[in-house]
Design a protein around this motif. Structure first.
Motif, short mmCIF file in Angstrom:
data_model
loop_
_atom_site.label_atom_id
_atom_site.label_comp_id
_atom_site.label_asym_id
_atom_site.label_seq_id
_atom_site.Cartn_x
_atom_site.Cartn_y
_atom_site.Cartn_z
N ALA A 27 0.81 -1.22 0.00
CA ALA A 27 0.00 0.00 0.00
C ALA A 27 0.85 1.26 0.00
O ALA A 27 0.31 2.36 0.12
N THR A 28 2.17 1.13 -0.14
CA THR A 28 3.03 2.29 -0.30
C THR A 28 3.36 2.46 -1.78
O THR A 28 3.00 1.63 -2.61
N HIS A 29 4.06 3.54 -2.11
CA HIS A 29 4.20 3.90 -3.53
C HIS A 29 5.41 3.26 -4.22
O HIS A 29 5.48 3.27 -5.44
N ARG A 30 6.36 2.72 -3.46
CA ARG A 30 7.57 2.18 -4.09
C ARG A 30 7.26 0.85 -4.79
O ARG A 30 6.59 -0.01 -4.23
N LEU A 69 1.38 -0.27 5.16
CA LEU A 69 1.55 1.16 4.92
C LEU A 69 2.98 1.61 5.21
O LEU A 69 3.25 2.82 5.19
N ALA A 70 3.87 0.66 5.49
CA ALA A 70 5.26 1.00 5.80
C ALA A 70 6.25 0.40 4.80
O ALA A 70 7.45 0.53 4.99
N GLY A 71 5.75 -0.27 3.77
CA GLY A 71 6.65 -0.89 2.80
C GLY A 71 7.14 -2.26 3.20
O GLY A 71 8.05 -2.81 2.57
N GLY A 72 6.53 -2.86 4.23
CA GLY A 72 7.00 -4.15 4.72
C GLY A 72 6.83 -5.29 3.75
O GLY A 72 7.55 -6.29 3.82
N ALA A 73 5.87 -5.19 2.82
CA ALA A 73 5.64 -6.25 1.84
C ALA A 73 6.11 -5.86 0.44
O ALA A 73 5.79 -6.54 -0.54
N THR A 74 6.88 -4.77 0.34
CA THR A 74 7.45 -4.40 -0.95
C THR A 74 8.55 -5.40 -1.31
O THR A 74 9.41 -5.69 -0.48
N PRO A 75 8.54 -5.95 -2.52
CA PRO A 75 9.58 -6.93 -2.89
C PRO A 75 10.98 -6.32 -2.87
O PRO A 75 11.16 -5.11 -3.00
N ILE A 332 0.74 7.36 4.76
CA ILE A 332 0.07 7.40 6.06
C ILE A 332 1.07 7.01 7.13
O ILE A 332 1.54 5.87 7.18
N GLU A 333 1.39 7.95 8.00
CA GLU A 333 2.33 7.70 9.08
C GLU A 333 1.59 7.27 10.35
O GLU A 333 0.36 7.40 10.44
N ASP A 334 2.31 6.77 11.34
CA ASP A 334 1.67 6.31 12.58
C ASP A 334 2.51 6.66 13.80
O ASP A 334 2.62 5.88 14.75
N ALA A 335 3.10 7.86 13.78
CA ALA A 335 3.87 8.33 14.93
C ALA A 335 2.97 8.35 16.16
O ALA A 335 1.80 8.76 16.09
N GLY A 408 3.32 3.16 15.94
CA GLY A 408 2.41 2.62 16.92
C GLY A 408 1.75 1.33 16.48
O GLY A 408 1.28 0.56 17.31
N GLU A 409 1.72 1.08 15.14
CA GLU A 409 1.00 -0.11 14.68
C GLU A 409 1.34 -0.57 13.27
O GLU A 409 1.01 -1.70 12.92
N HIS A 410 1.98 0.23 12.46
CA HIS A 410 2.24 -0.17 11.07
C HIS A 410 3.53 -0.96 10.91
O HIS A 410 3.71 -1.65 9.92
N GLY A 411 4.45 -0.81 11.86
CA GLY A 411 5.78 -1.38 11.69
C GLY A 411 6.71 -0.38 11.02
O GLY A 411 6.32 0.72 10.62
#
Length: 460
Positions: A27-30, A69-75, A332-335, A408-411
């Protein structure tokens, strides 16, 4: 590719470019196109793929629904994406012991609906729960609106089954209320973001389903008194299950997208849910109303019907699509900060937006200090993206200055990886690197995530 197809049915090993493009981002743009996508249906198949990749030093990226939303599943370049959605069985719901065992690909909302039909309750409720999966929730320590009362996913994990990079399958945890045996491997995997191995099953604890639930809305002309009311509600013994805030900019964004009749002339809009025993719910509703009125709320209203409550919560759920409608890309950030510092953090975000000439909408789970700045972006515009990334870094710095945390929750994923050392220092990150090396000596698991350069010896 031919070797992979000897491990699984040919139809579950994808290599055509049109298939690979569907997995090129979360869900991120990269975007990074993987070398292959594998769709296992069992822990044995996961183990076989990891052994294959480990022997050849090929990166592996575990993927649930791709809603990170943090790029954790970007290849990673040259990687195999492990699509885990077909491992989707609810294996056991033990109503007597209040536990359940599920495969990693079970959709969170489906699991919640299943246990609620049995009079049970699984509280963690990520905003993406209609698509996100249980294994990925554990891997990212996912949260949601109910975190203010019930905590987040990490508070419900009793055990995990995981496959290590060499194909070894480990099982840790159980139904016992207490467990003090050895290192807490379930906690180590919780929040590991796919960097240590692949979570294939999780055991979670359940609660009894609350018998009563009420939805409230409080409208504040000014932001600071609204945030002060949030802190006072908790301090005075209120126990809302959800306590959300929409800023004026967020309300205007929602109303432009889907008119719901929200007031545009106020700075803060609190969405509140209270649940539990009917008498306690009524007591909490009365306390919350008194506190909000004392801090200057223009209106405090309790939804009279389920339909009215649903309409109120629709405002919160509509925010992300509303923001996404305004720009080609949204970050979308989660600070997260202590709830008493929320006004400072919101003011700082507004100044950061002005200073960097970017548009940022603010909402969040203010009951636990978890804010969601939504930064409008366009990856086709390098100059804008430079300002967006600068604003992201400044938001991270400010959250830490206010005794908060980066996530807080996205990683952490890739988006916040450059900032991790700001929170934990070089010594803390060095320790994490040593843990990573112990689990994944060849560095094949989700390289590039959590901290820059995470990848060990993996060939990419």
């Amino acid at each position: 590719m031919k070797d992979l197809r000897s491990l699984l049915d040919h139809s579950r090993v994808l290599g055509d470019i049109e298939d690979l493009l569907a997995y090129a981002n979360d869900a991120t743009h990269r975007q990074v196109v993987p070398s292959a996508v594998v769709i296992p249906e069992s822990v044995a198949e996961v183990a076989a793929v990891l052994r294959y990749a480990n022997e050849r030093r090929v990166p592996v990226v575990p993927r649930g629904a791709g809603s990170s939303l943090a790029g954790g599943a970007t290849p990673s370049p040259g990687s195999i994406v492990l699509d885990l959605k077909r491992m989707n069985r609810i294996i056991e719901v033990d109503a007597k012991n209040l536990t359940a065992v599920v495969e990693c690909g079970v959709v969170t909302q489906r699991f919640q609906e299943t246990v609620e039909s049995m009079g049970l309750f699984y509280p963690p409720d990520p905003q993406s729960m209609s698509i996100c999966t249980m294994g990925a929730n554990v891997a990212t320590r996912a949260g949601g609106p109910r975190g203010v009362k019930y905590g987040t996913t990490k508070d419900y994990v009793l055990g995990v089954q995981a496959v290590l990079p060499d194909g070894t399958v480990i099982n840790y945890g159980g139904k016992s209320v207490k467990m003090s045996s050895g290192y807490d491997l379930a906690r180590i995997f919780t929040g590991s973001e796919g960097t240590l191995g692949v979570i294939t099953r999780v055991m979670v604890k359940l609660l009894a389903l609350p018998p009563c639930r009420r939805t409230m809305v409080a409208v504040f002309p000014e932001l600071d008194p609204a945030a002060e009311a949030v802190a006072a509600i908790i301090a005075e013994g209120g126990s809302p299950s959800c306590l959300e805030m929409l800023s004026q900019g967020s309300v205007n964004c929602i109303e432009n997208y889907i008119p719901l009749g929200l007031p545009r002339d106020v700075e803060a809009f609190l969405l509140i849910e209270v649940d539990g025993h009917p008498a306690k719910v009524e007591e909490d509703c009365a306390l919350i109303t008194r506190v909000c009125q004392r801090y200057g709320a223009r209106e405090v209203r309790i939804a009279r019907t389920e339909a009215e409550a649903e309409r109120i919560w629709l405002a919160r759920r509509a925010l992300f699509p509303a923001v996404a409608h305004m720009a080609p890309n949204v970050l979308i950030e989660d600070a997260t900060v202590p709830r008493t510092r929320v006004p400072e953090m919101v003011r700082a975000i507004n100044l950061i937006a002005e200073r960097n000439q970017v548009t940022i909408g603010v909402s969040g789970h203010v009951g636990d200090g978890n804010l969601h700045p939504g930064i409008m972006a366009d990856k086709r515009n390098p100059e804008l993206m430079e300002r967006v990334e600068r604003a992201m870094a400044e938001i991270a710095r400010e959250a830490l200055r206010l005794s908060g945390t980066l996530s807080g929750e996205h990683g952490i994923g890739t988006v916040k990886a450059p900032f991790l050392e700001w929170e934990f220092g070089p010594e803390g990150v060095a320790l994490m690197r040593r843990i990573k090396k112990a689990f994944d000596p060849n560095g094949i698991m989700n390289p590039g995530k959590i901290w820059p350069g995470n990848g060990g010896d993996a060939v990419v």
